[in-house]
Design an enzyme around this catalytic site. Structure first.
Site, short mmCIF file in Angstrom:
data_model
loop_
_atom_site.label_atom_id
_atom_site.label_comp_id
_atom_site.label_asym_id
_atom_site.label_seq_id
_atom_site.Cartn_x
_atom_site.Cartn_y
_atom_site.Cartn_z
N LYS A 158 -27.68 18.94 -15.02
CA LYS A 158 -28.46 17.89 -15.42
C LYS A 158 -29.51 17.79 -14.33
O LYS A 158 -30.86 17.53 -14.56
CB LYS A 158 -27.75 16.37 -15.57
CG LYS A 158 -26.97 16.41 -16.73
CD LYS A 158 -26.21 15.07 -16.90
CE LYS A 158 -24.95 15.03 -17.82
NZ LYS A 158 -24.35 13.94 -18.05
N GLU A 180 -12.58 19.85 -19.30
CA GLU A 180 -13.37 18.93 -18.29
C GLU A 180 -11.98 18.21 -17.28
O GLU A 180 -12.28 17.67 -16.31
CB GLU A 180 -14.03 17.75 -19.31
CG GLU A 180 -15.42 18.23 -19.39
CD GLU A 180 -16.29 16.95 -19.60
OE1 GLU A 180 -17.45 17.00 -19.95
OE2 GLU A 180 -15.77 15.89 -20.15
N HIS A 240 -9.93 39.94 -36.77
CA HIS A 240 -10.76 41.13 -37.29
C HIS A 240 -12.07 41.07 -36.00
O HIS A 240 -12.88 41.91 -36.13
CB HIS A 240 -11.49 40.76 -38.36
CG HIS A 240 -10.41 41.08 -39.19
ND1 HIS A 240 -10.13 41.87 -40.00
CD2 HIS A 240 -9.51 39.93 -39.73
CE1 HIS A 240 -9.02 41.78 -40.99
NE2 HIS A 240 -8.79 40.40 -40.77
O1 PA5 Z 1 -16.40 13.42 -21.43
C1 PA5 Z 1 -17.53 12.79 -21.16
O2 PA5 Z 1 -17.42 12.17 -20.26
C2 PA5 Z 1 -18.59 13.66 -21.36
O3 PA5 Z 1 -18.57 14.51 -22.43
C3 PA5 Z 1 -19.69 12.45 -22.15
O4 PA5 Z 1 -18.85 12.03 -23.24
C4 PA5 Z 1 -20.85 12.93 -22.68
O5 PA5 Z 1 -21.61 13.56 -21.51
C5 PA5 Z 1 -21.81 12.16 -23.18
O6 PA5 Z 1 -22.14 11.02 -22.15
P1 PA5 Z 1 -22.54 9.67 -22.80
O7 PA5 Z 1 -21.62 9.18 -23.94
O8 PA5 Z 1 -22.64 8.86 -21.62
O9 PA5 Z 1 -23.87 10.07 -23.38
#
Ligand code: PA5
Length: 446
Positions: free
Chosen positions: A422, A287, A308
């Site tokens: 989303k 990310e 393996h």
């Molecule tokens: O790193 C991030 O921002 C994402 O992985 C969020 O943690 C994830 O989408 C969950 O979001 P939220 O905590 O708003 O539910």
């Protein structure tokens, strides 16, 4: 110093001048991070977190963990991405992936709301039958679909089991300090709440209440975890040299690999208790760096299991990857190989030898085989399997990630790409306001 980086198995793949030449870029990126002067600087709360945290809340986390331990058999952590990977990584690394089957004085911990699987939710509901249950719902935004659905399901279960008043003693919410529907809802319902700080993104939040409450419930020493991270932060903030800082060495080599055309970094462990740590690392780097058409694809393997299967590719497939091996030096689990009279498997030459020694020998042999096959290896050696050392390692990877993102030329602290799926999902499900996109998507799916 709880960890060291051994560059013996990558050095030969990198020209000395290239390592020296990247120093100035790394020094600049290190300065940008430490001085909060780069892109995404609103999300740097994690840098000083191991020392600069809300002490009142930290005390409440410990009290809540004790309350949860006493009042339930099953503790369900509801969250996705950065809201669950850190706690799961720490719990499984230090306790065991088979934690729930162990004899222990802490509740069984399950993770939910991290997928959209009806099967998983139904299984967990079944596991809860006849058991006392507490939940910790973790969502910074409070509106993420996966945890929101799971929260509906388990809130209904608790209210049915204990009534609204009883349920509120068993529901713990970790969310935004003030904004957001979940905070408002929790205050109205009377749930105890904990904070996801505004200036800490999900993937950097393991040392906030997001990670610390579930980790404390598992019985892991959160003071030691924080101390390890604090010591790492002192070390890595103070030194930007690729010659002396393990963290900056890591940044240098992975960026040099990228510039040589490597497309994948494979994180390797020889212990299956590190599988979720690998997942946490994948989110952190995926990310943070995978944007603007750039970045190494973060992959992971557990050896010798995957030797393996994927071992073939790493040894012999397309030469577009390098490995970063995390190895724990001290033996934490002794098991000498038994002698066998019949010796049908021919293994008596190993009778009495510690299994961990065999595992470490497998690692040495594999590293040499892989570098011979053209896959460079970085070796990170962790002193032991303790909360202190793990805290050190978590911070090592976080700090390296921030510097590395700046060296790569991206904002390591945003994640614009996660919104695309989303929007499509909401449109296809018929969420009000998405009518136009729905028609267009349905046309494309025909
Ligand atoms: O790193 C991030 O921002 C994402 O992985 C969020 O943690 C994830 O989408 C969950 O979001 P939220 O905590 O708003 O539910």
């Amino acid at each position: 110093m709880a960890l060291t980086l051994n560059d013996k198995y990558i050095k030969d793949f990198v020209a000395k001048e290239d390592l020296a030449a990247i120093q100035s870029e790394i020094s600049a990126a290190h300065k940008t991070l430490v001085e909060h002067s780069g892109e995404g600087s609103d999300f740097l709360g994690w840098i000083d977190l191991p020392k600069n945290y809300d002490k009142e809340e930290y005390g409440r986390i410990k009290l809540a963990a004790e309350k949860i331990k006493k009042s339930c058999d099953v503790f369900i952590v509801i969250g996705i991405g950065g809201s669950y990977l850190g706690s799961r990584a720490v719990i499984e690394f230090l306790r065991s992936p088979m934690y729930n089957n162990l004899k222990k004085d802490t509740p069984d911990i399950y993770f939910s709301g991290c997928n959209i699987s009806a099967g998983s939710l139904n299984e967990l509901l079944e596991i809860c039958e006849g058991k006392d249950v507490c939940i910790n719902v973790i969502s910074k935004s409070g509106t993420t679909t996966e945890p929101a659905v799971a929260f509906r399901v388990f809130r209904a279960l608790l209210e049915k089991k204990y009534g609204k008043d009883g349920a509120k003693e068993r529901i713990f919410v970790t969310t935004d300090k003030a904004r957001g529907t979940l905070k408002k809802f929790s205050d109205e319902a009377g749930y105890e709440t904990f904070v996801v700080p505004d200036n800490v993104g999900g993937r950097f939040s393991v040392l906030t209440a997001v990670g610390l409450l579930p980790i404390a419930v598992s019985g892991v020493d959160i003071d030691a975890l924080m101390k390890g991270a604090a010591d790492a932060s002192d070390e890595y903030k103070a030194d930007s040299s690729v010659m002396t800082s393990a963290c900056m060495k890591y940044v240098a080599y992975r960026n040099l690999m990228y510039r040589q055309g490597k497309a994948n970094e494979v994180l390797v462990s020889y212990e299956n208790y590190a599988a979720m740590l690998n997942e946490w690392w994948k989110q952190l780097y995926g990310e943070s760096e995978g944007k603007d058409g750039k970045g190494l694809f973060p992959a992971s393997v557990i050896f010798s299991t995957d030797l393996h299967s994927l071992g073939q590719f790493i040894q012999d497939g397309k030469r577009n990857l390098f490995e970063t091996v995390v190895s724990v030096k001290a033996i934490d689990s002794k098991l000498p190989i038994p002698f066998d009279e019949a010796n049908v498997d021919g293994l008596n030459f190993l009778a009495g030898v510690e299994l961990d020694e065999v595992n470490k020998t497998a690692m040495k042999g594999t590293i040499l085989a892989h570098i011979d096959g053209g896959t460079p290896n970085i070796l990170i050696e962790l002193e032991d399997r303790s909360a202190y050392s793990l805290g050190y390692l978590l911070y090592f990877f976080e700090f390296a990630c921030g510097v590395s993102g700046y060296v790569l030329g991206v904002n390591p602290f945003n994640q614009p790409g996660v919104e695309a799926y989303k929007k499509n999902m909401f449109a296809l499900l018929g969420k009000p306001g998405y009518e136009e996109q729905k028609a267009e998507l349905e046309r494309r799916l025909k």
